[in-house]
Design an enzyme around this catalytic site. Structure first.
Site, PDB file in Angstrom:
ATOM      1  N   HIS A 174      23.409  49.781  15.431  1.00  0.00           N
ATOM      2  CA  HIS A 174      24.281  48.720  14.899  1.00  0.00           C
ATOM      3  C   HIS A 174      25.715  49.214  14.892  1.00  0.00           C
ATOM      4  O   HIS A 174      25.946  50.351  14.511  1.00  0.00           O
ATOM      5  CB  HIS A 174      23.857  48.345  13.478  1.00  0.00           C
ATOM      6  CG  HIS A 174      24.803  47.376  12.836  1.00  0.00           C
ATOM      7  ND1 HIS A 174      24.810  46.032  13.163  1.00  0.00           N
ATOM      8  CD2 HIS A 174      25.810  47.559  11.919  1.00  0.00           C
ATOM      9  CE1 HIS A 174      25.759  45.418  12.459  1.00  0.00           C
ATOM     10  NE2 HIS A 174      26.377  46.319  11.704  1.00  0.00           N
ATOM     11  N   ASP A 230      15.611  41.784  52.161  1.00  0.00           N
ATOM     12  CA  ASP A 230      15.896  40.359  52.357  1.00  0.00           C
ATOM     13  C   ASP A 230      15.174  39.764  53.550  1.00  0.00           C
ATOM     14  O   ASP A 230      15.015  38.542  53.633  1.00  0.00           O
ATOM     15  CB  ASP A 230      17.410  40.146  52.581  1.00  0.00           C
ATOM     16  CG  ASP A 230      18.196  40.156  51.282  1.00  0.00           C
ATOM     17  OD1 ASP A 230      17.635  40.511  50.234  1.00  0.00           O
ATOM     18  OD2 ASP A 230      19.396  39.811  51.336  1.00  0.00           O
TER      19      ASP A 230
END
Ligand code: FAD
Ligand code: AMP
Length: 484
Positions: free
Chosen positions: A456, A324
């Site tokens: 699926h 940061d």
């Protein structure tokens, strides 16, 4: 302890501790200095992310989501839980336990990798010397071949809303409420504001988010931002755009403190709102207080970040900076990756980092996540692109799970079909976008993703369908584009 190291890291947030571990793995004699202390005053590693950021916020997001589900969604599944209540102090204790567990995890990793862990503050002097001041005030001058600065960031404060840690708090204070505020104000409807607003909103607060900008989540793809705003508003977040807070006054009301917030609305008129608590979430700024001696040779840029090149080298030879405290998005994983790159560079490897593929997630429910370019960026760059979208309402797994809000938006290059970005609001958006990030790292086309077999029923089928939709091939929805 010797005073000489191959590498000294200052700061043990996700950028610093990862850099230290990677450097030690590569055989470098590494020390990491950290000044953070936990609630009991003990020195701990992990920085903002672990102590007051990513991890504790997600702990409270998960707790509050479970409560919200039990209260609002279980009955739809035929589950009657009767009257339920929230024990906020117990939630906070759980959150603190998680933080402590992870703190111990880093200490263990340092030990296992033989990183010398030093609690106290570090200051970079000239010629890669580091002044180390432990928590008892003892000073030592250490030396290193390479120094990595990873001092992170702190919340931005704004004069109209000074944090008093009682009624007006920053993101850290918002992780420590002892009860659910009835009326909660949030200044800034950005990533952190939305997450913290969601926590307390789910637990029962009436939440108003005051956002200065006219557009919602301005850096996100605007199709997804608009859809997200609809969903969050439906959940009860009162998001007011174009509202700039100009003043606050903490007043006594029948023995209880409350805050009167004045703001300018979208039409320029002044308005007032009263809250029991106010969270200031207007961004974070790089933190370099006490980090650099005048003659350290390290330069800052105009925003106060440590100036670095693409490889995270600072203006002082042998001194690097990551996370940061340097340019780029303030995200834990971006800093960690920079930490790895720098450690490997120091060890003589040729590692580079791909700044084009940094996923970004907002942990609301559903999550909002993105990777790569937004449609707005591509338009501005004059790129030729094509788009495929797919709604979760057409995904069996999502309907079965009662998680059918939101959509996947995939963007690919108009000619090469190479995936340029993917933006999702919906169930497990963070993990879905991560799949696309991997595909993008391998230079995937939309067709490649569309031809991949997805299990699926899964939420991820929405990614496959959006990829197919890019070229007009979606199966579970009518295609507006002509099939090629
Ligand atoms: P930091 O984590 O800030 O660590 C820097 C460390 O350096 C600190 O421990 C500090 O004490 C220490 N230090 C500073 N100066 C000195 C010195 N002179 N001597 C010794 N030690 C020093 N990011 C995400 O990617 N995902 C999220 O979900 C997410 N959620 C967030 C939620 C909240 C509420 C907040 C506040 C932030 C969140 N972030 C999130 C952002 C993330 O926390 C930061 O991007 C990340 O912590 C930056 O890592 P860093 O190592 O650069 O700095
Ligand atoms: P982020 O950078 O994602 O943490 O978001 C911070 C948000 O705070 C930004 O969207 C800013 O526009 C917003 N902001 C900054 N100052 C003010 C203010 N005075 N009033 C309202 N919103 C603000």
């Amino acid at each position: 302890m010797s005073d000489k190291f191959d590498v000294i890291v200052i700061g043990s947030g996700p950028a610093g501790y990862v850099a230290a571990i990677r450097a030690a793995q590569l055989g470098l004699n590494t020390a990491c200095i950290e000044k953070w202390r936990d609630k009991a005053g003990k020195g701990v590693n992990g920085g903002t992310c672990l102590n007051v950021g990513c991890i504790p916020s997600k702990a409270l997001l998960d707790s509050s989501h479970k409560y919200y589900e039990a209260k609002s969604a279980f009955s739809g599944h035929g589950i009657d839980v009767g009257e339920i209540s929230v024990d906020v102090p117990a939630m906070i204790v759980r959150k603190d336990k998680i933080v402590n567990q992870m703190n111990s995890g880093i200490a263990g990793l340092f030990q296992a990798n033989k990183v010398t862990s030093l609690y106290g503050s570090g200051k970079l002097l000239a010629n890669k010397k580091v002044q180390y001041l432990d928590h008892d005030g003892n000073e030592k001058i250490l030396e290193a071949e390479n120094v990595i600065l990873a001092s992170g960031s702190i919340p931005v404060s704004i004069p109209p809303a000074p944090v008093d840690n009682e009624v007006i708090v920053d993101s850290t204070g918002a992780l420590e409420f002892t009860e659910v505020p009835e009326r909660l104000g949030v200044i800034g409807a950005g990533v952190i504001g939305l997450e913290l607003g969601s926590v307390w909103g789910r637990l029962g607060s009436k939440v108003v988010c005051l956002e200065a900008l006219d557009s919602f989540l301005a850096i996100m793809d605007q199709t997804i931002a608009k859809e997200s705003k609809k969903i969050l508003t439906k959940q009860g977040l009162d998001i007011r755009l174009g509202c700039r807070v100009t003043g606050t006054e903490v007043v006594d009301s029948n023995g209880k403190k409350e805050v009167v917030v004045t703001y300018t609305g979208q039409d320029g008129s002044e308005a007032k709102e009263i809250f029991d608590k106010l969270i200031v979430c207007v961004g974070r700024r790089p933190y370099t207080d006490g980090l650099l001696a005048d003659d350290s040779g390290v330069k800052l840029d105009e925003r106060g970040s440590i100036y670095v090149n693409d490889l995270c080298s600072t203006s002082a030879p042998g001194v690097w900076a990551v996370g940061d405290v340097v340019r780029g998005p303030m995200l834990a994983h971006k800093g960690s990756e920079e930490g790895v790159m720098v450690a490997e560079r120091i060890a003589g490897e040729k590692t580079v980092m791909n700044y084009d593929i940094v996923p970004n997630v907002i942990y609301t429910h559903p999550e909002i996540a993105s990777v790569g370019k937004t449609e707005e960026q591509l338009k501005a760059d004059g790129e030729d692109y094509k788009v495929g979208t797919f709604p979760f309402v057409a995904i069996g797994r999502a309907v079965a799970a009662d998680e059918a809000e939101g959509m996947v938006k995939m963007i690919a290059h108009a000619k090469t079909d190479r995936v340029l970005g993917c933006h999702v609001v919906g169930p497990s958006a963070a993990d879905l976008v991560q799949q696309v990030a991997i595909a993008m790292e391998f230079g995937s086309s939309a067709e490649d993703i569309g031809m991949t077999i997805f299990g699926h029923p899964t939420f991820s089928e929405a990614v496959k369908e959006a990829a197919l939709a890019v070229n007009g091939h979606a199966i579970h929805m009518p295609n507006r584009k002509k099939r090629k």
